[in-house]
Design an enzyme around this catalytic site. Structure first.
Site, PDB file in Angstrom:
ATOM      1  N   ARG A  33      29.801 -30.854  -8.849  1.00  0.00           N
ATOM      2  CA  ARG A  33      28.903 -31.657  -9.668  1.00  0.00           C
ATOM      3  C   ARG A  33      29.692 -32.328 -10.783  1.00  0.00           C
ATOM      4  O   ARG A  33      30.894 -32.155 -10.886  1.00  0.00           O
ATOM      5  CB  ARG A  33      27.787 -30.767 -10.239  1.00  0.00           C
ATOM      6  CG  ARG A  33      26.966 -30.082  -9.152  1.00  0.00           C
ATOM      7  CD  ARG A  33      25.990 -29.067  -9.716  1.00  0.00           C
ATOM      8  NE  ARG A  33      25.235 -28.399  -8.656  1.00  0.00           N
ATOM      9  CZ  ARG A  33      24.455 -27.345  -8.844  1.00  0.00           C
ATOM     10  NH1 ARG A  33      24.318 -26.836 -10.064  1.00  0.00           N
ATOM     11  NH2 ARG A  33      23.811 -26.787  -7.832  1.00  0.00           N
ATOM     12  N   ASP A  48      14.027 -24.133 -19.073  1.00  0.00           N
ATOM     13  CA  ASP A  48      14.785 -23.950 -17.840  1.00  0.00           C
ATOM     14  C   ASP A  48      13.849 -24.295 -16.679  1.00  0.00           C
ATOM     15  O   ASP A  48      12.623 -24.306 -16.840  1.00  0.00           O
ATOM     16  CB  ASP A  48      15.254 -22.491 -17.761  1.00  0.00           C
ATOM     17  CG  ASP A  48      15.758 -22.099 -16.384  1.00  0.00           C
ATOM     18  OD1 ASP A  48      16.643 -22.789 -15.857  1.00  0.00           O
ATOM     19  OD2 ASP A  48      15.227 -21.109 -15.844  1.00  0.00           O
ATOM     20  N   ASP A  79      14.286 -23.336 -12.682  1.00  0.00           N
ATOM     21  CA  ASP A  79      14.095 -22.243 -11.724  1.00  0.00           C
ATOM     22  C   ASP A  79      13.679 -20.950 -12.420  1.00  0.00           C
ATOM     23  O   ASP A  79      14.353 -20.482 -13.345  1.00  0.00           O
ATOM     24  CB  ASP A  79      15.401 -21.984 -10.959  1.00  0.00           C
ATOM     25  CG  ASP A  79      15.530 -22.856  -9.726  1.00  0.00           C
ATOM     26  OD1 ASP A  79      14.630 -23.670  -9.475  1.00  0.00           O
ATOM     27  OD2 ASP A  79      16.538 -22.723  -9.009  1.00  0.00           O
ATOM     28  N   ASP A 109      27.542 -20.673 -11.358  1.00  0.00           N
ATOM     29  CA  ASP A 109      28.118 -21.917 -11.852  1.00  0.00           C
ATOM     30  C   ASP A 109      29.446 -21.645 -12.536  1.00  0.00           C
ATOM     31  O   ASP A 109      29.656 -20.582 -13.138  1.00  0.00           O
ATOM     32  CB  ASP A 109      27.173 -22.598 -12.851  1.00  0.00           C
ATOM     33  CG  ASP A 109      25.880 -23.062 -12.207  1.00  0.00           C
ATOM     34  OD1 ASP A 109      25.913 -23.427 -11.013  1.00  0.00           O
ATOM     35  OD2 ASP A 109      24.845 -23.067 -12.892  1.00  0.00           O
ATOM     36  N   ARG A 119      24.814 -22.715   0.378  1.00  0.00           N
ATOM     37  CA  ARG A 119      23.564 -23.235  -0.164  1.00  0.00           C
ATOM     38  C   ARG A 119      22.595 -23.719   0.917  1.00  0.00           C
ATOM     39  O   ARG A 119      21.425 -23.978   0.637  1.00  0.00           O
ATOM     40  CB  ARG A 119      23.840 -24.388  -1.140  1.00  0.00           C
ATOM     41  CG  ARG A 119      24.578 -23.948  -2.400  1.00  0.00           C
ATOM     42  CD  ARG A 119      24.574 -25.060  -3.438  1.00  0.00           C
ATOM     43  NE  ARG A 119      23.216 -25.413  -3.798  1.00  0.00           N
ATOM     44  CZ  ARG A 119      22.510 -24.805  -4.746  1.00  0.00           C
ATOM     45  NH1 ARG A 119      23.041 -23.797  -5.423  1.00  0.00           N
ATOM     46  NH2 ARG A 119      21.286 -25.199  -5.027  1.00  0.00           N
TER      47      ARG A 119
END
Length: 261
Positions: free
Chosen positions: A123, A10, A12, A181, A134
């Site tokens: 996305r 991963d 972050d 998400d 964001r």
């Protein structure tokens, strides 16, 4: 025979601090120490541009065997793009707009310490939804994360979406500090595993491994050996342990005398 191993990271909270560039020391360790022993790959929920912002654009596709953006919906092996799918094709435009309209109405009625821009980021394989937006600063990200830890803004938002759209086959996954998400069931980070072939072991390292976190499904997958980490330094520590164990096992294999039958 030595087992063929790949380490899948991963981004972050695992090899970088949230939304920050990878530190030179972490990158050096991955490329000069870990890569001598195993192939390495990365998987993030963010789009490719954000991954490049954090891991750098120079020779990025040469550094990692696989690069998976958007949970693997955007995928590269040895720098070559692999097939992808889109969320709009799966959901259909009418349903997608109903969903986004509800999200924006819900956010408009939230009272938060602050709001900035880009509340819905569309996305290829998912939507990223941020109640506070964001476009907030690093300091504001941390402030919202603390606020959300107390008031559970994202968790309540997800429950509202599940109630409003009970028939949509969607997964809601909290990751990072300010957003969550949304993607079709099965399009979590385990999606990237269909592209990884030819390994005896896939070791996954991630920080959001609890249920509801965006590393949970791949951490729990039968196809991976999961490593829960707390920060990049912890990732380094656990990698050192893994390297030592693998070397020890190889030495044991070499010490076994050959037997003639």
């Amino acid at each position: 025979m030595s087992r063929k191993i790949i380490c899948l990271f991963d981004v972050d909270g695992t090899i970088t601090k949230p939304r920050q560039p990878i530190s030179p020391s972490i990158e050096k360790f991955l490329l000069e120490t870990v890569r001598k022993e195993f192939d390495i790959a990365v998987v993030g929920g963010s789009d490719l541009n954000k991954i490049q912002e954090q891991l750098g654009t120079e020779n990025l596709f040469e550094k990692y065997k696989y690069i998976f953006a958007e949970n693997g919906l955007i995928a590269f092996k040895d720098g070559k793009a692999l097939p992808s799918q889109s969320i709009q094709d799966m959901m259909g435009e009418d349903v997608l707009q109903d969903f986004i309209n509800f999200v924006l109405r819900y956010i408009s009625e939230l009272n938060l310490p602050f709001k900035r821009g880009t509340f819905v980021e569309f996305r290829t394989g998912m939507m990223n939804i941020s109640p506070t937006g964001r476009n907030c600063s690093k300091k504001e990200r941390e402030q919202f994360y603390e606020y959300d830890s107390e008031h559970h803004v994202r968790e309540k938002f997800i429950q509202a979406l599940k109630k409003e759209f009970p028939d949509l086959a969607l997964t809601y996954s909290i990751g990072g500090q300010i957003s969550f998400d949304v993607f079709p069931i099965g399009w979590d980070k385990t999606y990237c595993l269909r592209h990884i072939q030819g390994y005896d072991e896939i070791h996954f390292f991630g920080d959001k491994t609890a249920e509801g976190g965006n590393d949970h499904e791949i951490y729990e997958s039968d196809l991976t050996i999961g490593h829960r980490v707390t920060c990049p330094k912890d990732t380094v520590n656990q990698l050192n342990v893994l390297i030592a164990l693998v070397k020890e096992n190889r030495e044991k294999e070499l010490s076994v005398p050959l037997q003639c039958v």
